[in-house]
Design an enzyme around this catalytic site. Structure first.
Site, PDB file in Angstrom:
ATOM      1  CD  GLU A  33       4.351   2.268   9.481  1.00 38.00           C
ATOM      2  OE1 GLU A  33       3.633   2.944   8.719  1.00 38.00           O
ATOM      3  OE2 GLU A  33       4.547   1.044   9.329  1.00 38.00           O
ATOM      4  CE  LYS A  69       3.048   3.470   4.941  1.00 39.81           C
ATOM      5  NZ  LYS A  69       2.517   2.628   6.044  1.00 39.81           N
ATOM      6  CB  CYS A 113       5.774   0.504   6.525  1.00 41.16           C
ATOM      7  SG  CYS A 113       5.108  -1.163   6.834  1.00 41.16           S
TER       8      CYS A 113
END
Length: 508
Positions: free
Chosen positions: A262, A337, A371
């Protein structure tokens, strides 16, 4: 009983008289004509491999008869007469996709020897050998006559499933990995003990491979991870040169996938130290499109599918954290995300996306969660509902505490979704970038926790906080076996009758 030998073999025409004796003894309760010699001879001629017998002391005491059918021509509402072509077996075709069991029996005198189990296992082996989708048969429920006034067939089958009632046929079939696909009415009208009902049972061949025109459709897949050292780059060309070094190295191992971390491009924020964090991140977004173009070319020229970590992207003046999949055939996908962390929102003004999509590739179906998203189990479950086999998680964490949240949740996702999970992060620090801190990572590939996988659920992992690559092979076919025969079956055993997941207004 003096048992000197037990043999499993294909039936021969000369076995008929012994076969007939065993069949009559097995079906004393059935008002039907038994298989005549002509029918057995025809079956053996049409499909010799599908006619299996078991002998004890060289005497035929049991048999399993089968044909191959093109199942979509019959569907789930057929009768025994229809599926067998009124016992002419004209329905048999070598080009079919289902092994259909038309009879199986064992002489009552020999039932304590588990001979029926041997016949079932032989059928399964044949199904796998011939690359057929499944074994299907109409099953009797002979004990139903005792409960017909109190239970519907569905209630009866449910109680047999939970071992509240024993049925000599259905209980055995369920114990041998068959499931009830449907309840049939008038399948065998002469079966008085089953009161005209039958179970349409099925065993799925998890090794079935659909004939495909796709080249390099793989089951053993090689994954490469880049544990990326944060360092200074004078310009985007230097960053891309360093990225290509890793693509080249992983490509040398003939990897199918390569995962970057990321926000691996944040070293380029150095020239924006005079700006506040939110403005600096928006300036970094200007490099995203050139990196996309470069990585798309790298995927094709090095013949590897690249998950390019994540990068900031501005869309309609809103800032998002986006990951990109570059297929080696030149096509591209992206995913956003869903859950920016509190600091991403407060420092950078990041917004969350609203799509969770599994992507098809030439080496399996994959999902990407960036993440923090892996810490929300609903997202990976949505991907699992789309048949995801490998979950890729690019991450960026500053402390070991933060890394452990990602690691432990990623391992949990592998177990609960019966899939592989690959994570890759950044290491080191950027002292010359005001808006970025230190990084901690130990990139790894995680597996489910069951037989056929490493006992610790880790296929491979990097040395903590050291720039390096990780190469790991994962076998997608083992996942198929896990779904059907695992010690526990997390996906199958969910109580969707009492809970579920809603995504964008739809139940998953």
């Amino acid at each position: 009983m003096d048992v000197q030998s037990i043999e499993l073999r294909n039936l021969d025409v000369q076995d008929y008289q012994e076969l007939k004796k065993s069949m009559k003894s097995a079906y004393l309760d059935m008002d039907e004509d038994y298989w005549d010699a002509g029918s057995i001879k025809k079956l053996i001629k049409l499909f010799p491999e599908g006619q299996i017998c078991v002998t004890v002391n060289d005497v035929v005491v049991g048999c399993a008869l089968a044909i191959i059918v093109d199942y979509h021509k019959f569907g789930d509402n057929h009768t025994y007469k229809q599926i067998t072509g009124d016992s002419t077996f004209k329905t048999h075709t070598d080009k079919g996709d289902v092994l259909y069991g038309i009879d199986i029996f064992v002489h009552p005198k020999y039932r304590g020897l588990r001979l029926a189990r041997r016949l079932y296992e032989a059928r399964k082996a044949l199904c796998e050998k011939l690359n057929l989708k499944s074994i299907i048969a109409g099953g009797r429920i002979p004990n139903y006559q005792k409960f017909q006034n109190d239970l519907t067939p569905r209630q009866y089958i449910d109680k047999v499933k939970y071992k509240e009632i024993y049925d000599p046929t259905l209980s055995f079939q369920l114990a041998n990995d068959f499931h009830v696909r449907k309840i049939l009415r008038n399948y065998l009208p002469e079966d008085s003990r089953s009161k005209g009902f039958a179970t349409l049972i099925e065993w799925n061949n998890v090794y079935y491979e659909e004939v495909s025109s796709v080249i390099n459709n793989k089951t053993v897949v090689r994954i490469g991870l880049v544990q990326w050292q944060m360092r200074s780059f004078n310009n985007i060309s230097e960053l891309l040169k360093h990225a290509e070094y890793f693509v080249d190295a992983v490509s040398d191992y003939q990897s199918d996938f390569l995962l970057f971390p990321e926000l691996f491009n944040t070293p380029l924020m150095a020239e924006y130290n005079h700006l506040d964090a939110a403005k600096a991140m928006r300036e970094l977004a200007q490099f995203t499109q050139p990196i996309i173009e470069a990585f798309s070319k790298l995927a094709v020229s090095y013949n590897v599918n690249i998950i390019a970590g994540s990068m900031p992207e501005i869309e309609e003046d809103s800032l998002y954290n986006v990951s990109y999949l570059f297929r080696r055939n030149g096509s591209m996908e992206k995913t956003t995300k869903i859950h920016p962390t509190p600091s991403e929102i407060s420092s950078w003004g990041m917004r969350g996306g609203d799509e969770v999509i599994a992507f098809d590739t030439d080496a399996g179906k994959i999902g990407i969660l960036i993440c923090y998203d892996v810490e929300f189990p609903e997202l990976s479950r949505i991907l699992a509902s789309q048949d995801m086999q490998i979950l890729f998680v690019p991450f960026l964490t500053d402390t070991q505490n933060g890394f452990n949240r990602v690691k432990f949740c990623a391992q949990a996702r592998a177990v609960e979704n019966e899939c592989y999970v690959a994570i890759a992060g950044c290491v080191g620090n950027l002292p010359n970038v005001n808006n970025m801190g230190i990084s901690y990572a130990q990139s790894a590939v995680f597996t489910p926790s069951d037989f056929g996988f490493p006992t610790n659920g880790i296929q491979s992992e990097a040395t903590p906080n050291t720039e390096m690559i990780v190469i790991a092979d994962v076998d997608l076919s083992v996942l198929d076996a896990l779904h059907e025969y695992g010690s526990v079956q997390n996906l199958k055993d969910r109580r969707t009758d009492i809970y579920g997941i809603m995504f964008n207004g739809k139940k998953i």
